[in-house]
Design a protein around this motif. Structure first.
Motif, short mmCIF file in Angstrom:
data_model
loop_
_atom_site.label_atom_id
_atom_site.label_comp_id
_atom_site.label_asym_id
_atom_site.label_seq_id
_atom_site.Cartn_x
_atom_site.Cartn_y
_atom_site.Cartn_z
N PRO A 4 -40.98 43.39 11.24
CA PRO A 4 -41.42 44.59 10.51
C PRO A 4 -40.67 44.80 9.20
CG PRO A 4 -41.24 45.07 12.85
CD PRO A 4 -40.62 43.71 12.65
N GLN A 5 -39.35 44.64 9.23
CA GLN A 5 -38.55 44.81 8.01
C GLN A 5 -38.87 43.75 6.98
OE1 GLN A 5 -34.70 44.69 10.11
NE2 GLN A 5 -34.29 46.74 9.33
N THR A 6 -39.02 42.50 7.45
CA THR A 6 -39.32 41.40 6.53
C THR A 6 -40.67 41.60 5.87
OG1 THR A 6 -38.02 39.86 7.89
CG2 THR A 6 -39.60 38.90 6.35
N LEU A 7 -41.67 41.99 6.66
CA LEU A 7 -43.00 42.20 6.11
C LEU A 7 -43.00 43.32 5.06
CD1 LEU A 7 -46.04 41.74 6.02
CD2 LEU A 7 -46.26 43.25 8.02
N ARG A 8 -42.37 44.42 5.40
CA ARG A 8 -42.35 45.56 4.47
C ARG A 8 -41.61 45.20 3.18
NH1 ARG A 8 -41.01 48.88 7.82
NH2 ARG A 8 -38.74 48.87 7.61
N ALA A 9 -40.44 44.57 3.32
CA ALA A 9 -39.65 44.22 2.14
C ALA A 9 -40.39 43.21 1.26
CB ALA A 9 -38.30 43.66 2.56
N THR A 10 -41.05 42.25 1.91
CA THR A 10 -41.78 41.22 1.14
C THR A 10 -42.98 41.84 0.43
OG1 THR A 10 -41.12 39.56 2.78
CG2 THR A 10 -42.91 38.98 1.29
N ARG A 11 -43.70 42.69 1.12
CA ARG A 11 -44.85 43.36 0.49
C ARG A 11 -44.42 44.17 -0.73
NH1 ARG A 11 -46.34 48.35 0.64
NH2 ARG A 11 -45.15 48.91 2.52
N GLN A 12 -43.34 44.90 -0.57
CA GLN A 12 -42.86 45.73 -1.68
C GLN A 12 -42.36 44.87 -2.84
OE1 GLN A 12 -39.97 48.17 0.38
NE2 GLN A 12 -41.50 49.68 1.00
N ARG A 13 -41.73 43.75 -2.51
CA ARG A 13 -41.26 42.84 -3.57
C ARG A 13 -42.42 42.25 -4.35
NH1 ARG A 13 -38.99 39.23 -0.61
NH2 ARG A 13 -40.30 37.44 -1.10
N ARG A 14 -43.57 42.09 -3.68
CA ARG A 14 -44.76 41.56 -4.35
C ARG A 14 -45.57 42.66 -5.03
NH1 ARG A 14 -43.88 36.13 -4.49
NH2 ARG A 14 -46.10 35.64 -4.62
N HIS A 15 -45.06 43.90 -4.98
CA HIS A 15 -45.70 45.05 -5.64
C HIS A 15 -47.12 45.28 -5.11
CE1 HIS A 15 -42.31 45.15 -8.38
NE2 HIS A 15 -42.53 43.88 -8.68
N LEU A 16 -47.24 45.24 -3.78
CA LEU A 16 -48.51 45.49 -3.12
C LEU A 16 -48.40 46.74 -2.26
CD1 LEU A 16 -49.34 41.86 -1.89
CD2 LEU A 16 -50.56 43.11 -3.69
N SER A 17 -49.41 47.58 -2.31
CA SER A 17 -49.46 48.72 -1.39
C SER A 17 -49.95 48.21 -0.03
CB SER A 17 -50.42 49.78 -1.92
OG SER A 17 -51.76 49.31 -1.88
N GLN A 18 -49.79 49.05 1.00
CA GLN A 18 -50.31 48.68 2.31
C GLN A 18 -51.80 48.44 2.25
OE1 GLN A 18 -49.13 51.65 5.18
NE2 GLN A 18 -47.21 50.59 5.64
N MET A 35 -47.85 47.24 12.13
CA MET A 35 -47.02 46.02 12.11
C MET A 35 -45.69 46.28 11.42
SD MET A 35 -49.61 42.78 11.48
CE MET A 35 -50.69 43.53 10.23
N GLU A 36 -45.72 47.06 10.35
CA GLU A 36 -44.48 47.34 9.61
C GLU A 36 -43.56 48.30 10.35
OE1 GLU A 36 -45.13 48.52 5.58
OE2 GLU A 36 -45.86 46.55 4.95
N SER A 37 -44.13 49.08 11.25
CA SER A 37 -43.30 50.01 12.04
C SER A 37 -42.86 49.40 13.36
CB SER A 37 -44.06 51.31 12.29
OG SER A 37 -45.18 51.06 13.14
N GLY A 38 -43.39 48.22 13.70
CA GLY A 38 -43.05 47.58 14.96
C GLY A 38 -43.89 48.04 16.12
N ARG A 39 -44.90 48.86 15.87
CA ARG A 39 -45.75 49.36 16.95
C ARG A 39 -46.81 48.33 17.35
NH1 ARG A 39 -47.91 55.16 15.15
NH2 ARG A 39 -48.80 55.06 17.27
N SER A 40 -47.04 47.32 16.50
CA SER A 40 -48.01 46.28 16.81
C SER A 40 -47.40 44.93 16.49
CB SER A 40 -49.29 46.50 16.00
OG SER A 40 -50.21 45.45 16.21
N ARG A 41 -47.54 43.98 17.44
CA ARG A 41 -47.02 42.63 17.21
C ARG A 41 -48.18 41.72 16.80
NH1 ARG A 41 -46.07 37.69 19.81
NH2 ARG A 41 -44.08 36.73 19.24
N PRO A 42 -48.12 41.15 15.60
CA PRO A 42 -49.24 40.34 15.13
C PRO A 42 -49.27 38.97 15.80
CG PRO A 42 -47.46 40.23 13.56
CD PRO A 42 -47.03 41.23 14.62
#
Length: 241
Positions: A4-18, A35-42
């Motif tokens: 979740p942390q990796t996905l959120r940080a990577t998305r933000q680094r790529r300047h993409l909204s959810q 997925m970003e909160s850990g409530r769902s496992r992809p």
């Protein structure tokens, strides 16, 4: 970091909204938020699709998979492996095709992989220890015993190089070799030609970088072919002669 942390940080680094990423990946903003909160496992396929949708380098896509608990999808093969013979052959043809202009191939660390015969124009007078493998071409450019004494516009060329690399140990080393010069109003980093003294005379060279855009192997995807092309007719005439 976990997934979740990796996905959120990577998305933000790529300047993409959810919402942007969800649309690209063919899912919903709600699912992505879970997925970003850990409530769902992809699943593995979704992780691959997220990496593709963020246009991550293959190495980072593998790291995203590992953070989610899956094995990497993209292989990392040694360039000496027989399976990459076609890649080596293609690079050899491209390098030869750039003659009489210097051209090189470097890996992700900017270490020299291959060079054509005109590479010697760049390394005239360079200290022997800088030419022992692995040869880091950025260090070769800016080291006081490398090309630096022959670069007329060293401060501007150094800034051009430093603008292209992350702030890591190599950046710290290279930035210590050259005086800091604040970019002026005419600074356009990607278009800076290097002015290099040589036995042929002063050469004004601009560079182009080519990559394997459709590579599915980490090693191949990280290769960069850099060609040094004449920036004026006088340099073209000197190199042609």
């Amino acid at each position: 970091m976990d997934f979740p942390q990796t996905l959120r940080a990577t998305r933000q680094r790529r300047h993409l909204s959810q919402l942007d990423l969800a649309l690209r990946a063919g899912t919903t903003q709600r699912h992505l938020s879970f997925m970003e909160s850990g409530r769902s496992r992809p699943g593995r396929t979704m992780v691959v699709r997220l990496g593709e949708s963020m246009e991550l380098p293959l190495r980072e896509r593998n790291e995203l998979l590992l953070s989610a608990g899956y094995a990497p999808v993209y292989p990392q093969t040694s360039l000496d492996d027989p399976s990459l013979e076609h890649v080596r052959a293609a690079l050899g043809r491209i390098l030869a095709g750039h003659l009489p202009y210097p051209a090189i191939v470097v890996d992700a660390r900017h270490d020299l992989v291959l060079a054509n015969d005109a590479f010697g124009l760049l390394t005239e007078g360079v200290a022997e220890h800088l030419l022992r493998p692995p040869v880091n071409v950025l260090r070769l450019s800016l080291h006081p015993e490398g090309m630096a004494p022959r670069i007329v516009n060293l401060a501007q060329w150094a800034q051009h190089i430093l603008d292209r690399i992350p702030h890591d140990d190599l950046y710290d080393e290279l930035s210590g070799y050259v005086p800091h010069v604040a970019p002026g109003p005419d600074h356009v980093g990607f278009a800076v030609p290097v002015r290099l003294r040589s036995t042929l005379g002063e050469l004004r060279l601009t560079t182009t970088i080519t990559t394997f855009a459709t590579a599915l192997d980490v090693t191949v995807a990280e290769l960069k072919l850099e060609a040094f092309l004449p920036a004026d007719t006088a340099t073209a005439a000197l190199l042609a002669g």
